[in-house]
Design an enzyme around this catalytic site. Structure first.
Site, PDB file in Angstrom:
ATOM      1  N   SER A   1     -66.606  63.069 137.060  1.00 31.08           N
ATOM      2  CA  SER A   1     -66.069  62.278 135.953  1.00 31.08           C
ATOM      3  C   SER A   1     -65.472  60.962 136.436  1.00 31.08           C
ATOM      4  O   SER A   1     -65.746  59.891 135.874  1.00 31.08           O
ATOM      5  CB  SER A   1     -65.028  63.094 135.174  1.00 31.08           C
ATOM      6  OG  SER A   1     -63.960  63.508 136.022  1.00 31.08           O
TER       7      SER A   1
ATOM      8  N   LYS B   1     -48.527  65.465 142.458  1.00 31.38           N
ATOM      9  CA  LYS B   1     -48.299  65.472 141.005  1.00 31.38           C
ATOM     10  C   LYS B   1     -49.167  66.513 140.314  1.00 31.38           C
ATOM     11  O   LYS B   1     -48.820  66.991 139.222  1.00 31.38           O
ATOM     12  CB  LYS B   1     -48.522  64.082 140.415  1.00 31.38           C
ATOM     13  CG  LYS B   1     -49.882  63.452 140.704  1.00 31.38           C
ATOM     14  CD  LYS B   1     -50.964  63.831 139.699  1.00 31.38           C
ATOM     15  CE  LYS B   1     -52.301  63.269 140.126  1.00 31.38           C
ATOM     16  NZ  LYS B   1     -53.396  63.656 139.207  1.00 31.38           N
TER      17      LYS B   1
ATOM     18  N   VAL C   1     -63.312  70.999 139.618  1.00 33.74           N
ATOM     19  CA  VAL C   1     -62.339  71.326 140.659  1.00 33.74           C
ATOM     20  C   VAL C   1     -60.925  71.098 140.134  1.00 33.74           C
ATOM     21  O   VAL C   1     -60.623  70.058 139.554  1.00 33.74           O
ATOM     22  CB  VAL C   1     -62.571  70.466 141.913  1.00 33.74           C
ATOM     23  CG1 VAL C   1     -61.485  70.727 142.955  1.00 33.74           C
ATOM     24  CG2 VAL C   1     -63.947  70.756 142.500  1.00 33.74           C
TER      25      VAL C   1
END
Length: 338
Positions: free
Chosen positions: A13, A194, A282
């Site tokens: 993506s 994060k 993933v």
């Protein structure tokens, strides 16, 4: 900037979205991947429907299964492959490169076996005479928004400011803007860690908690990310920037975030293996949780949110009990840095 030839390794993506940014800027873009059907689809239908069902790519964006073809005569190489295969792909690139290129990466993770940052891996595997100082491209950026040309601001970080400025010029346009930084440690650790906090924020949502709890985990999550980053040599100010709090906000609050969605599913009681299979992408935060926990244990850094997520994923602890357990931790000052 004159027209550049850029190889993007990884047509997922984010790699696909970045290929469009570069194409919009008039550059020659070549995507490389290892799934034949996907490569054929990009070249013949000009789509990548596994990630973007309604997006048609420009016909000038091409893809190949041949890494040598992708790297032929390029000015720059962008790694956007999963963390766990970055070293392998870097070795393959090093075996083929026959000229110096600008090396960039836009992945967010830490290598599980070595705990190394991705720029370190690229420096180790690609000889210095074939590459620039590595440039890290990171910040608050959903591929789903960049691909439709929504305004996006991110960071280009490198130990060599001129390399960072090159990447800044390469990508920046009317909807996509980069700021430079020389704190590679800070930018990379912020981008990797994060994802753990996003899993935690998603878990709170899945458990039915409200905005107060989510704001708390994001804010205190930033504190523990900063604690670990500073221990590793980062500039604490980096965590107040786009690659720090910016990326944490976008990843820790949005359904676009695969890490947030994974956390929400965990909060609802779904099994991790089912979540990973159903998502089909993933989830970097899962592996990064283990790496960050191990680093924190080695360095004696207080990371209660990371610890709670680790125990839930890797030790089978109930995720609600793990999160609520933090409410009974020792009282602390908000500004403690250890």
């Amino acid at each position: 900037m004159t027209k550049q030839k850029v190889a993007i390794l990884g047509p997922g993506s984010w790699g696909t979205a970045l290929s469009q940014v570069l194409n919009d800027n008039g550059h020659d873009v070549r995507l490389w991947g290892n799934i034949p059907d996907q490569i054929e689809e990009i070249n013949t239908k000009h789509t990548n429907r596994h990630y973007f069902k309604d997006i048609v790519l420009d016909k000038n964006i091409t893809a190949t299964l041949d890494l040598g073809q992708a790297l032929s005569d390029v000015d720059a190489v962008l790694f956007v492959v999963p963390t766990k295969v970055t070293r392998l792909v870097a070795r393959q690139v090093a075996a083929i490169l026959d000229h110096k290129v600008v090396v960039m990466h836009a992945s967010k993770g830490l290598e599980p076996e070595t705990h190394e940052r991705l720029s370190t891996i690229l420096e180790e595997e690609i000889p210095a005479h074939f590459r620039s100082e590595v440039v890290v491209v990171s910040g608050p950026s959903h591929a789903e928004e960049t691909i439709v040309r929504d305004i996006t601001l991110i960071t280009a970080a490198s130990k060599d400011i001129e390399a960072a400025k090159y990447v800044q010029s390469l990508f920046s346009n009317h909807y996509f803007r980069l700021y430079t930084n020389t704190d590679v440690i800070g930018v990379e650790t912020a981008g990797a860690l994060k994802n753990i906090i996003a899993v935690g924020a998603g878990a709170l949502h899945g458990l039915g908690y409200g905005d107060n709890a989510k704001a708390a985990v994001i804010t205190r999550g930033l504190a523990e990310i900063t604690r670990l980053g500073v221990k590793l040599g980062a500039d604490p100010l980096t965590y107040s920037g786009l690659s720090g709090v910016g990326d944490l906000i976008v990843t820790g609050t949005s359904v676009h975030s695969r890490n947030w969605r994974a956390g929400a599913a965990l909060g609802r009681g779904e099994k991790l293996e089912d979540i990973e299979r159903n998502m089909g992408m993933v989830i970097e935060g899962i592996a990064t949780t283990k790496v960050a926990y191990e680093i924190a244990q080695d360095l004696g850094v207080y990371m209660p949110i990371t610890t709670a997520i680790y125990k839930s994923i890797y030790e089978g602890a109930d995720i609600k009990e793990s999160i609520l357990g933090m409410m009974s931790n020792e009282f602390r000052s908000e500004n403690e840095w250890h």
